[in-house]
Design an enzyme around this catalytic site. Structure first.
Site, PDB file in Angstrom:
ATOM      1  N   ASN A  33       0.688  -1.467  -0.086  1.00 58.78           N
ATOM      2  CA  ASN A  33       0.028   0.119  -0.025  1.00 58.78           C
ATOM      3  C   ASN A  33       0.717   1.278   0.022  1.00 58.78           C
ATOM      4  O   ASN A  33       2.002   1.461   0.510  1.00 58.78           O
ATOM      5  CB  ASN A  33      -0.931   0.027   1.110  1.00 58.78           C
ATOM      6  CG  ASN A  33      -0.119   0.162   2.527  1.00 58.78           C
ATOM      7  OD1 ASN A  33      -0.010   1.220   2.889  1.00 58.78           O
ATOM      8  ND2 ASN A  33      -0.005  -0.843   3.123  1.00 58.78           N
ATOM      9  N   CYS A  44     -23.791   9.852  -8.904  1.00 58.33           N
ATOM     10  CA  CYS A  44     -25.235   9.312  -9.086  1.00 58.33           C
ATOM     11  C   CYS A  44     -25.220   8.121 -10.085  1.00 58.33           C
ATOM     12  O   CYS A  44     -26.292   7.323 -10.039  1.00 58.33           O
ATOM     13  CB  CYS A  44     -25.868  10.507 -10.479  1.00 58.33           C
ATOM     14  SG  CYS A  44     -25.132  10.577 -11.992  1.00 58.33           S
TER      15      CYS A  44
END
Length: 679
Positions: free
Chosen positions: A187, A242
């Site tokens: 990471n 959305c």
């Protein structure tokens, strides 16, 4: 004599390439090599070697390495103090190579740390581990396996995460005695932290990473190259809000939404409730923020504590049923009501044009596997959140599903005037009329206070931190069922739990061939570090075994600044030996033709020339101000404090300014200043 030598790093590098070519031949996947491949690393070989240097290792296990690099290199490897961070796919390959090379097999030492434990899925690519090691610490098992390969390896296995929280473990003394750092992390945040520590203590860092068939290596050498954090990859593209919430058209959208809903319900909301219950300043902070985000977070916490608080497993079953209805029936029915199938946009085009998919509601069925999985996961996770004892049938998916199906659900009636976000640039999934956030916050806090008074002392919820690899914690069951039922709403192909884990867990499988090649390339660079090679000898690599592509380049040098005959880069730290006062610090910089106007430590301002009261601090020691104002806690064994000094160029005449290359009064960025004090 050295041409017949077998070197561990070269074997690893070529082994990775050849292994991938064999897989291509067997599977027909990816493009094979269609030309000769030539590779050498002659710049790794020390200059000035003699025949005697190369023959002195005959009869030992290192004779091939000595034949190429000489006995001096072998001695350096034996004495090297190395810090290997990570014992996963890369870490296993690194420690295997280190054992074969003889690193830390003399007076040196190898410190290996990894806070993770071995899981079954690791065994396919982390070859030092066996079935019997499942559940054991990775670092300990990797160290033990490497010791079998070379009993002289001086390795210390630790289970500490390298982070600001463990600076008492990996302290100044540890970093001072470390010669080399090798990252084997998965990471970016951890890589950036290790990089920052290597820069601070001026230690070489060998960085690498893999992503499927791709790999990269980067050499970070003090004062020769830029650091790992000097460049960043562009941010990953994300789907519009959305699309995720109302108009998904592939399973990735559904899983991203599912992961977000899981974290909101089982991690963020319980954490917000606990913050309200335990922190005296929580209400004050929410009121001071007074924005929509604070209001929405408070409303979620209030709903969890007031309307949806569970005290029995039956309550958890009812909550799971209500959530199912809200997710997969009510919201979809409202969307269809607001935008019917024949709806058109302001330009007259059909609203439900591709890639939008016209949805359908999903009814709960106790016999449907996805519904069973949802009911089982949500009811059990809710019980764990509220520390509720589970009945014996709580682990039976069919039994829980039947109980969920028996919950009476109120009939849904669509509302008029509901606004649903359709703007791809919107950052929130909700759109509504203006709300007095402050008034809602005050009202909600008052309601929560009334309930808080009735709760037992020490009452707290349990927040779940997403863990994809534990098959007993219901996390992936919740996310997979959420995503598949969502996919059913929008006529998207569903996926099994394993594929859902790969996508939701953002997993790109590590491939043993790529890992072997990356570690081989890094170990070839290790020889150069011990040679103290010039920057032009080092190689950063980007490779893609699928294409195949091999691109190598010299590392970028660090950005340097010059002023008044001085030159520095991020690798420099100016040390002032003596417990100086503020005035003495200003005089120190004035002698360098720098006007110091601000001194800070952490988040605190120790001195600024625009504040008249700060003139009273001129006779105080900088270290004392750091302790009093910044509340600095100096680690054990450290005898300095770091301050950030802001300076301007300061000179007398224009001719002198031309020589310095800056204008009078122009800011000059200087390194961190370490002020040594006496304890």
């Amino acid at each position: 004599h050295g041409a017949s030598a077998e070197l561990s790093p070269m074997a690893a590098m070529f082994g990775g390439i050849v292994g991938q070519e064999i897989i291509k031949a067997a599977t027909g996947k990816f493009h094979p090599l269609h030309q000769f491949l030539y590779f050498d690393a002659l710049e790794s070989v020390p200059e000035g070697l003699t025949a005697d240097d190369c023959r002195s290792g005959e009869g030992t296990r290192y004779q091939d390495q000595v034949a190429v690099f000489g006995s001096g290199m072998q001695d350096k490897l034996h004495k090297l103090n190395t810090f290997l961070v990570g014992a996963g796919a890369l870490g296993c390959e690194f420690i295997k190579n280190f054992a074969m090379m003889g690193l830390a097999c003399g007076s040196g030492s190898l410190t290996l740390t990894d806070d993770d434990t071995i899981e079954k899925s690791n065994l396919s690519r982390q070859f030092l581990f066996r079935d019997s090691n499942i559940g054991q610490p990775k670092s300990g098992c990797a160290a033990a396996a490497a010791k079998v390969m070379n009993t002289n390896l001086n390795v210390k296995a630790m289970q500490e995460r390298v982070s600001p929280d463990t600076e008492n473990v990996f302290n100044d003394q540890f970093w001072k005695t470390t010669d080399l750092v090798v990252n084997a992390l998965d990471n970016v945040q951890a890589r950036l932290y290790v990089d920052q520590r290597c820069v601070y203590f001026a230690k070489p860092l060998l960085e690498s990473g893999t992503l499927g068939t791709k790999c990269n290596t980067q050499m970070v050498i003090p004062r020769l190259t830029e650091n790992y954090g000097a460049s960043r990859d562009p941010p990953e593209k994300t789907a519009p809000m959305c699309t995720l919430h109302s108009f998904p058209h592939n399973i990735h959208h559904c899983l991203t939404w599912a992961r977000s809903e899981f974290e909101g319900a089982f991690e963020k909301t319980p954490s917000d409730v606990n913050a309200y219950l335990t922190r005296a300043d929580y209400a004050k902070e929410v009121r001071e923020a007074g924005d929509a985000q604070s209001r929405e977070g408070l409303e979620r916490a209030a709903s969890c504590l007031l309307k949806d608080r569970c005290t029995t497993f039956d309550d958890c079953v009812r909550w799971a049923r209500m959530n199912f209805e809200e997710y997969f029936h009510n919201k979809i029915a409202q969307l269809i009501y607001t935008f019917p199938e024949d709806a058109v946009t302001s330009t007259g085009t059909p609203f439900w044009s591709p890639p939008k998919r016209f949805p359908q509601v999903v009814a709960f069925s106790a016999d449907d596997p996805a519904c069973q999985m949802f009911a089982l996961a949500f009811a059990n996770l809710r019980a764990e959140t509220f520390n509720i004892e589970k009945p014996a049938w709580a682990s039976d998916a069919a039994a829980v599903a039947r109980a969920v199906a028996g919950v009476v659900v109120p009939e849904f009636k669509p509302k008029s005037g509901v606004t649903i976000v359709t703007d791809p640039k919107a950052t929130s999934a909700s759109a509504s009329e203006p709300i007095d956030d402050a008034a809602v916050i005050d009202k909600t806090l008052a309601e929560m206070e009334a309930v808080k008074a009735m709760l037992p002392a020490g009452y707290a919820l349990v927040a779940a931190e997403f863990e994809k690899d534990d098959d007993t914690n219901f996390h992936m069951d919740a996310i997979a069922s959420l995503a598949n039922l969502r996919a059913r709403n929008y006529h998207v192909e569903e996926v099994d739990k394993l594929k859902a884990k790969f996508i939701a867990g953002r997993i790109i499988p590590a491939i043993a061939t790529t890992t072997a090649m990356a570690t081989g390339l890094v170990c070839l660079e290790l020889y150069k570090v011990l040679n103290e090679a010039p920057v032009e000898a080092y190689r950063n690599t980007f490779a893609n075994l699928a294409l195949p592509l091999f691109a190598m380049s010299e590392p970028m040098p660090p950005a340097t600044l010059k002023y008044n005959g001085m030159e520095w880069s991020l690798w420099d730290r100016w040390v002032i030996d003596g417990d100086v006062m503020v005035q003495q610090l200003l005089d120190y910089f004035s002698e360098k033709k720098l006007s110091c106007y601000s001194v800070s430590c952490g988040q605190s301002l120790l001195y600024n020339s625009i504040f008249p009261k700060h003139r009273e601090r001129m006779g105080k020691k900088v270290s004392e101000l750091a302790f009093e104002i910044a509340k600095v806690e100096v680690p054990e064994g450290r005898d300095w404090v770091d301050v950030v000094v802001a300076c301007e160029a300061e000179y007398g005449d224009e001719d002198e300014g031309k020589d310095l290359g800056v204008e009078d009064g122009e800011d000059v960025d200087i390194p961190v200043v370490s002020i040594v004090f006496k304890r």
